[in-house]
Design an enzyme around this catalytic site. Structure first.
Site, PDB file in Angstrom:
ATOM      1  N   HIS A  92     -31.865 -18.445  44.533  1.00 24.72           N
ATOM      2  CA  HIS A  92     -31.425 -17.466  45.537  1.00 24.72           C
ATOM      3  C   HIS A  92     -29.920 -17.541  45.778  1.00 24.72           C
ATOM      4  O   HIS A  92     -29.315 -16.570  46.237  1.00 24.72           O
ATOM      5  CB  HIS A  92     -32.226 -17.610  46.846  1.00 24.72           C
ATOM      6  CG  HIS A  92     -31.843 -18.749  47.730  1.00 24.72           C
ATOM      7  ND1 HIS A  92     -32.558 -19.932  47.779  1.00 24.72           N
ATOM      8  CD2 HIS A  92     -30.849 -18.890  48.634  1.00 24.72           C
ATOM      9  CE1 HIS A  92     -32.022 -20.736  48.680  1.00 24.72           C
ATOM     10  NE2 HIS A  92     -30.977 -20.130  49.206  1.00 24.72           N
ATOM     11  N   ASP A 228     -37.022 -22.649  42.737  1.00 28.13           N
ATOM     12  CA  ASP A 228     -35.775 -22.052  43.227  1.00 28.13           C
ATOM     13  C   ASP A 228     -34.555 -22.762  42.625  1.00 28.13           C
ATOM     14  O   ASP A 228     -33.895 -23.570  43.279  1.00 28.13           O
ATOM     15  CB  ASP A 228     -35.751 -22.126  44.754  1.00 28.13           C
ATOM     16  CG  ASP A 228     -34.731 -21.175  45.372  1.00 28.13           C
ATOM     17  OD1 ASP A 228     -33.892 -20.645  44.621  1.00 28.13           O
ATOM     18  OD2 ASP A 228     -34.790 -20.962  46.591  1.00 28.13           O
ATOM     19  N   SER A 652     -28.482 -24.829  50.954  1.00 28.76           N
ATOM     20  CA  SER A 652     -29.207 -24.313  49.794  1.00 28.76           C
ATOM     21  C   SER A 652     -28.501 -24.743  48.514  1.00 28.76           C
ATOM     22  O   SER A 652     -27.294 -24.555  48.370  1.00 28.76           O
ATOM     23  CB  SER A 652     -29.292 -22.786  49.849  1.00 28.76           C
ATOM     24  OG  SER A 652     -30.139 -22.370  50.881  1.00 28.76           O
TER      25      SER A 652
END
Length: 717
Positions: A92, A228, A652
């Site tokens: 992402h 991810d 992230s």
């Protein structure tokens, strides 16, 4: 009072004996305040192994991903995993890069992207990768320029001026960049010095059905089965220095990169997250949290729900629209779901009530201390005054500037027309405008945008008191009504159709500014922006400056009152360490979550009829054959795991390291039950979610057929 505040910090830093589960700690201070506790909990290395400036350390293997013009506002983190500049981060985090390279013919979002060699790696203009060189406490130098009763606006100006001088002096004659940020609500300041690389290329990304498996349905939740990750590579100039993109650039040679641990993970194992957390607000007063839960989040959620419903319907109707709006939908949905979990958690853990009890205690303690007199009452008055302004600002932003895409495009068109009128390089302005419009229309659909505009105008007029509704927005609901108003705007505006827009760009002249100023799309957004500037921003900014001053005083007083308590600075997009242990949790009565998920769980969710759960056929075939390679634990392929490391947005892609500093996973999310951790952390329920590095290796090998990438890495067991 200044002496008291400084003394307070000395006391606090000297008594740190932090709980592993909470806190985002400054790397340069670990040796003095954290390393003993870390080692008691299983850490095998020294503080110098984490942060050193005279030799390679773990910090040299962490990069902050940013954008040119805003390189210090890291949107994600990445970890270096090879001697040739290979970086692993989240899918992402690279989603926008993948989307920009995708088309119907080369649908990298759907099919994944796997460069078969350096020549196939894809450039990403505007993306930067920052490597921290060193940090420095500059509090004394900044405070020397401040006076005790200096107005907040003046104080901020002086700080900016001093910071600018210090930053320039720190990097003069080098290829480095420096940035100073406030800590502890502006009571301390640290400078970070970076080497910022500007040639970052996409190397590999799994299909979205793996990298975004579960989509919005599973976002912010546990159990999770999302692969991810994506792989980038940093390129440098001839002498390993930062350089703009060039075919002559060579892979960056880092001072350090992470070894990859492919052995097993066990509940209770030490973990450390090393990255760039964005923003937390641990020390907000009760009035701020109450306003967030009761006013701000409900309205923002309602606006984004309406927008998402429209976008998702469009994406489900067409593969082309799915490509165009995939990144946009993800951007809208991420905060939307977080706000819901945040409000739920803050209510569940009675954050407002707990903060009010603390404030009552503070008032008793502060009696007789003139520097803190009336502080809590002043907070209440300011937040009461702020309430309607915040409602207006939410709609000006969420339903106005960030509503229909046409709004910002019309504003940009006006800016380009002004540039053309005033600048000598006319052809250059036209080229810039043409490139901007090309990028805009590549992922734009006028019918979708028109539907969004209609819904935004409806919500605006229905939910905001009339005195806070811009004239153009109010007029849209009059006469023929909002739908006909929007249809007429899209029919007449130059900027809803690429042919009309490019014709306008080709014919730019000195009168183009006035042409834009008469365009119906510009008239509407100008009404919104003008109202914001004239009626909302000035008083809101003044209130926020007064709150900022109280925040600084409040935290100084709180730390003085609770001198036996551990305090850590809120996240501010600078490099931090969070450490804890792997472990499951119980979100509610009779429910207990395990600490890891497996490929079997993916197969249980697999459903070709649901986009978020429709995995690639190749993964089904691999599962059926049992061809898992060396990437298993107890016969299963591990996918994700959870730990109680304190993380937030910006973390992230952060490397998750084991007790020996080896890479075991990539942080990518938090469990929804504890997402209120930006304001109240609870180690019993707050969990960060990471993709297991063994699943990353498995996908690269078995799905991407890109084993050459594994050959670059140092994998240990």
């Amino acid at each position: 009072m200044k002496k008291g505040i400084l003394l307070c910090f000395c006391v606090i830093w000297c008594i740190v004996c932090c709980r592993a589960e909470e806190g985002m700690w400054i790397p340069m201070l670990l040796k003095k305040y954290n390393i003993e506790d870390m080692q008691k909990k299983g850490f095998k290395l020294t503080a110098e192994d984490i942060y050193a400036i005279n030799r390679a350390s773990l910090k040299d293997a962490v990069v902050g991903l940013g954008r040119e013009g805003r390189p210090f506002q890291h949107f994600c983190t990445g970890g270096l995993i090879s001697a040739e500049g290979l970086v692993v981060t989240n899918h992402h985090c690279a989603f926008d890069m993948i989307q920009k390279h995708s088309s119907l013919e080369k649908n990298y979002l759907r099919d994944g992207f796997w460069a078969k060699g350096r020549h196939e790696e894809l450039a990403n203009p505007g993306i930067t990768a920052s490597v921290l060189v060193r940090m420095e406490d500059v509090t004394g130098k900044i405070q020397a320029a401040l006076s005790e009763n200096m107005p907040e606006k003046r104080r901020n100006g002086v700080i900016d001026s001093v910071c600018n001088v210090l930053e320039q002096a720190a990097v003069a004659g080098t290829d480095l960049s420096a940035n100073i940020k406030p800590y502890f609500n502006g009571n301390q300041f640290f400078m970070s010095v970076f080497r910022i690389y500007k040639d970052v290329r996409l190397v590999a990304a799994p299909p979205s059905a793996i990298g975004n498996f579960g989509g919005d349905t599973d976002n912010w939740t546990w159990p999770r089965h999302t692969g991810d990750f994506s792989v980038l590579r940093i390129y440098a100039g001839e002498n390993n220095e930062p350089a703009a993109y060039s075919e002559k650039n060579k892979p960056y040679r880092p001072a350090a990169f992470s070894k990859i641990y492919a052995g097993g993970l066990t509940e209770g194992d030490f973990t450390m997250v090393f990255g760039y957390p964005g923003t937390t607000n641990e020390y907000l007063p009760s009035y701020a949290v109450d306003q967030l839960v009761e006013l701000e989040n409900p309205h923002k959620i309602a606006i984004r729900t309406a927008k998402l419903n429209i976008i998702k319907a469009a994406m489900n109707s067409s593969d082309l629209l799915r490509i165009k709006y995939a990144s946009k939908a993800a951007g809208v949905a991420n905060a939307w779901k977080k706000w819901q979990g945040e409000s739920k958690g803050l209510k569940r853990f009675k954050t407002v009530e707990n903060k009010r009890m603390l404030e009552e205690k503070f008032q008793v303690w502060a009696a007789g201390k003139p520097e803190y007199a009336g502080l809590i009452d002043r907070y209440k008055a300011l937040y009461d005054k702020r309430k309607e302004l915040m409602l207006a600002d939410i709609y000006l932003g969420e339903a106005g500037r960030r509503g229909a895409e046409l709004m910002n495009f019309a504003l940009s068109a006006y800016t380009y027309a002004q540039r053309y009128k005033t600048q000598t390089d006319k052809a250059g302005v036209q080229e810039d405008f043409r490139n901007y419009a090309t990028a805009f229309f590549k992922d734009y659909d006028a019918e979708v945008d028109k539907t969004i505009l209609i819904e935004m105008l409806r919500l605006y007029n229905e939910n905001v008191p009339s005195e806070w509704v811009p004239e153009g927005v109010a007029e849209a609901a009059e006469g023929k009504g909002i739908t006909l108003f929007a249809e007429e705007m899209f029919r007449k505006s130059v900027f809803t159709d690429p042919d009309r827009t490019f014709s306008f760009i080709d014919k730019l002249d000195s009168k183009s500014v006035s042409k834009v100023s008469r365009d119906p799309a510009y008239l509407l957004i100008n009404s919104i922006v003008g109202f914001s500037r004239e009626k909302v921003l000035s008083p809101l900014n003044q209130i926020n400056r007064e709150i900022q001053q109280l925040n600084r005083l409040w935290l100084a007083g709180l730390m003085e009152m609770e001198s036996d308590k551990v305090f850590y600075p809120d996240a501010n997009s600078t490099l931090r360490i969070a450490y804890g242990t792997i472990g499951g949790y119980s979100p509610s009565d009779a429910v207990r979550y395990n600490y890891y998920t497996t490929l079997s769980g993916i197969m249980e969710k697999d459903n070709p009829a649901i986009y978020d759960y429709n995995i690639p056929q190749k993964l089904r075939d691999i599962y059926a054959s049992g061809d898992f390679g060396p990437y298993t634990q107890n016969g299963e392929v591990p996918v994700c795991f959870i730990a109680n490391n304190h993380t937030t947005g910006g973390n992230s892609g952060s490397p998750v390291l084991n007790a020996r500093g080896e890479l075991i996973g990539l942080n990518f999310d938090r469990a929804w039950d504890g997402v209120m951790s930006d304001m109240q952390y609870d180690p019993e329920i707050c969990r960060n979610i990471a993709v297991d590095i063994r699943y990353v290796l498995f996908i690269i090998d078995k799905i991407g057929d890109a084993r050459y990438l594994l050959d670059e890495m140092e994998i240990v067991n």
